[in-house]
Design a protein around this motif. Sequence first.
Motif, PDB file in Angstrom:
ATOM      1  N   LYS A  92       0.860  -1.188   0.000  1.00 18.20           N
ATOM      2  CA  LYS A  92       0.000   0.000   0.000  1.00 18.20           C
ATOM      3  C   LYS A  92       0.899   1.242   0.000  1.00 18.20           C
ATOM      4  N   PRO A  93       0.373   2.399  -0.432  1.00 20.94           N
ATOM      5  CA  PRO A  93       1.212   3.593  -0.542  1.00 20.94           C
ATOM      6  C   PRO A  93       1.651   4.186   0.798  1.00 20.94           C
ATOM      7  N   LEU A  94       2.932   4.569   0.820  1.00 14.95           N
ATOM      8  CA  LEU A  94       3.523   5.297   1.940  1.00 14.95           C
ATOM      9  C   LEU A  94       3.940   6.658   1.405  1.00 14.95           C
ATOM     10  N   VAL A  95       3.434   7.720   2.019  1.00 13.21           N
ATOM     11  CA  VAL A  95       3.710   9.084   1.588  1.00 13.21           C
ATOM     12  C   VAL A  95       4.665   9.726   2.586  1.00 13.21           C
ATOM     13  N   ILE A  96       5.670  10.414   2.074  1.00 13.02           N
ATOM     14  CA  ILE A  96       6.673  11.059   2.925  1.00 13.02           C
ATOM     15  C   ILE A  96       6.615  12.566   2.734  1.00 13.02           C
ATOM     16  N   ALA A  97       6.474  13.290   3.851  1.00 12.93           N
ATOM     17  CA  ALA A  97       6.533  14.751   3.858  1.00 12.93           C
ATOM     18  C   ALA A  97       7.809  15.136   4.606  1.00 12.93           C
ATOM     19  N   ILE A  98       8.858  15.321   3.854  1.00 12.85           N
ATOM     20  CA  ILE A  98      10.194  15.522   4.413  1.00 12.85           C
ATOM     21  C   ILE A  98      10.313  16.859   5.145  1.00 12.85           C
ATOM     22  N   SER A  99      11.100  16.851   6.214  1.00 16.31           N
ATOM     23  CA  SER A  99      11.442  18.059   6.949  1.00 16.31           C
ATOM     24  C   SER A  99      12.784  17.809   7.624  1.00 16.31           C
ATOM     25  N   THR A 100      13.850  18.231   6.945  1.00 19.46           N
ATOM     26  CA  THR A 100      15.186  17.929   7.454  1.00 19.46           C
ATOM     27  C   THR A 100      16.189  19.001   7.052  1.00 19.46           C
ATOM     28  N   ASN A 101      17.118  19.287   7.944  1.00 17.74           N
ATOM     29  CA  ASN A 101      18.160  20.273   7.662  1.00 17.74           C
ATOM     30  C   ASN A 101      19.300  19.716   6.819  1.00 17.74           C
ATOM     31  N   ASP A 102      19.295  18.392   6.567  1.00 20.96           N
ATOM     32  CA  ASP A 102      20.402  17.811   5.799  1.00 20.96           C
ATOM     33  C   ASP A 102      19.930  17.096   4.528  1.00 20.96           C
ATOM     34  N   GLY A 103      18.789  17.531   3.987  1.00 22.87           N
ATOM     35  CA  GLY A 103      18.229  16.887   2.803  1.00 22.87           C
ATOM     36  C   GLY A 103      19.080  17.028   1.557  1.00 22.87           C
ATOM     37  N   LEU A 104      19.876  18.096   1.477  1.00 22.26           N
ATOM     38  CA  LEU A 104      20.757  18.291   0.319  1.00 22.26           C
ATOM     39  C   LEU A 104      22.212  17.998   0.658  1.00 22.26           C
ATOM     40  N   SER A 105      22.432  17.343   1.779  1.00 19.90           N
ATOM     41  CA  SER A 105      23.802  16.933   2.135  1.00 19.90           C
ATOM     42  C   SER A 105      23.776  15.457   2.506  1.00 19.90           C
ATOM     43  N   MET A 106      23.951  15.126   3.766  1.00 18.55           N
ATOM     44  CA  MET A 106      24.063  13.732   4.189  1.00 18.55           C
ATOM     45  C   MET A 106      22.860  12.873   3.791  1.00 18.55           C
ATOM     46  N   ASN A 107      21.671  13.436   3.750  1.00 17.72           N
ATOM     47  CA  ASN A 107      20.473  12.651   3.469  1.00 17.72           C
ATOM     48  C   ASN A 107      20.044  12.667   2.005  1.00 17.72           C
ATOM     49  N   PHE A 108      20.769  13.387   1.167  1.00 18.12           N
ATOM     50  CA  PHE A 108      20.381  13.473  -0.238  1.00 18.12           C
ATOM     51  C   PHE A 108      20.336  12.090  -0.898  1.00 18.12           C
ATOM     52  N   GLN A 109      21.298  11.233  -0.545  1.00 20.22           N
ATOM     53  CA  GLN A 109      21.303   9.883  -1.118  1.00 20.22           C
ATOM     54  C   GLN A 109      20.067   9.087  -0.693  1.00 20.22           C
ATOM     55  N   ASN A 110      19.571   9.333   0.514  1.00 18.20           N
ATOM     56  CA  ASN A 110      18.391   8.607   0.993  1.00 18.20           C
ATOM     57  C   ASN A 110      17.111   9.094   0.316  1.00 18.20           C
ATOM     58  N   VAL A 111      17.050  10.390   0.016  1.00 17.05           N
ATOM     59  CA  VAL A 111      15.919  10.907  -0.752  1.00 17.05           C
ATOM     60  C   VAL A 111      15.879  10.194  -2.103  1.00 17.05           C
ATOM     61  N   GLY A 112      17.023  10.159  -2.783  1.00 16.71           N
ATOM     62  CA  GLY A 112      17.098   9.494  -4.089  1.00 16.71           C
ATOM     63  C   GLY A 112      16.769   8.013  -4.010  1.00 16.71           C
ATOM     64  N   LYS A 113      17.262   7.378  -2.982  1.00 17.63           N
ATOM     65  CA  LYS A 113      17.011   5.945  -2.803  1.00 17.63           C
ATOM     66  C   LYS A 113      15.514   5.661  -2.649  1.00 17.63           C
TER      67      LYS A 113
ATOM     68  N   GLY B 255      10.878  21.517  -1.205  1.00 14.67           N
ATOM     69  CA  GLY B 255      11.892  22.445  -1.686  1.00 14.67           C
ATOM     70  C   GLY B 255      12.713  22.955  -0.527  1.00 14.67           C
ATOM     71  N   GLN B 256      13.619  23.880  -0.840  1.00 18.23           N
ATOM     72  CA  GLN B 256      14.446  24.483   0.198  1.00 18.23           C
ATOM     73  C   GLN B 256      13.599  25.499   0.960  1.00 18.23           C
ATOM     74  N   ASP B 257      13.652  25.430   2.279  1.00 18.07           N
ATOM     75  CA  ASP B 257      12.847  26.362   3.057  1.00 18.07           C
ATOM     76  C   ASP B 257      13.566  27.669   3.341  1.00 18.07           C
ATOM     77  N   ASP B 258      14.887  27.661   3.363  1.00 19.07           N
ATOM     78  CA  ASP B 258      15.671  28.882   3.563  1.00 19.07           C
ATOM     79  C   ASP B 258      17.037  28.664   2.924  1.00 19.07           C
ATOM     80  N   TYR B 259      17.104  28.899   1.621  1.00 20.90           N
ATOM     81  CA  TYR B 259      18.324  28.586   0.863  1.00 20.90           C
ATOM     82  C   TYR B 259      19.506  29.491   1.198  1.00 20.90           C
ATOM     83  N   ILE B 260      19.270  30.574   1.935  1.00 21.26           N
ATOM     84  CA  ILE B 260      20.373  31.456   2.317  1.00 21.26           C
ATOM     85  C   ILE B 260      20.981  31.032   3.653  1.00 21.26           C
ATOM     86  N   LYS B 261      20.141  30.825   4.666  1.00 22.10           N
ATOM     87  CA  LYS B 261      20.653  30.489   5.996  1.00 22.10           C
ATOM     88  C   LYS B 261      20.815  28.993   6.231  1.00 22.10           C
TER      89      LYS B 261
END
Length: 191
Positions: free
Chosen positions: A121-142, A155-161
């Motif tokens: 059955k479907p599992l839906v993920i609503a991501i909220s993480t400070n490392d989604g484009l670093s350490m966890n990026f591979q897990n998002v892709g996986k 998307g990025q919530d604060d791409y500057i800070k």
Amino acid sequence: MLSECNIGFGITGSFCTFDKILPQIKLLKDKGANVTPVFSYNSQNLNTRFYEAKDFVRDVKNITGNEGFFTIQDSEKVGPGKLFDVMIIAPCTGNTLAKLANGITDSPVLMAAKAHLRNEKPLVIAISTNDGLSMNFQNVGKLMNVKNIYFVPFGQDDYIKKTNSLVAHLDLIEPTIIQAINGKQIQPVLK
């Protein structure tokens, strides 16, 4: 579409997101869904500057009308009982994302997700993480490539800070769930 749909709602410890998911839980409930909360250990026990744990759990229970699951033992029932038509993890922390991607089931939310996925059955993920484009990026892709796993657009919530931070567009939970029930990933995923 959601009337009488059984939705498991896994909640993990992205505490700053708690006030934003409560209206989404209410929306699903107002659409006629039977929403059962599944609390990670951190979401049910840690007091933060955003919420007292007992107050948050109380508010979720009041909205859903369901006691919910608090232990791994409770969550094991999800699979054999075929309890959910769809399950969402919102917010889904980087910690939970990484464990899900690597088959680790050491919390009620992860056990419920594993048990639910066994029913295909479907599992839906609503991501909220400070490392989604670093350490966890591979897990998002996986996880993007795993059958029956779908993402709420993010998307990025604060791409500057916080250049590596990713957060789901929580207002898209309902349409994402509807698409996932129909076996489709809502598009675009990146916003």
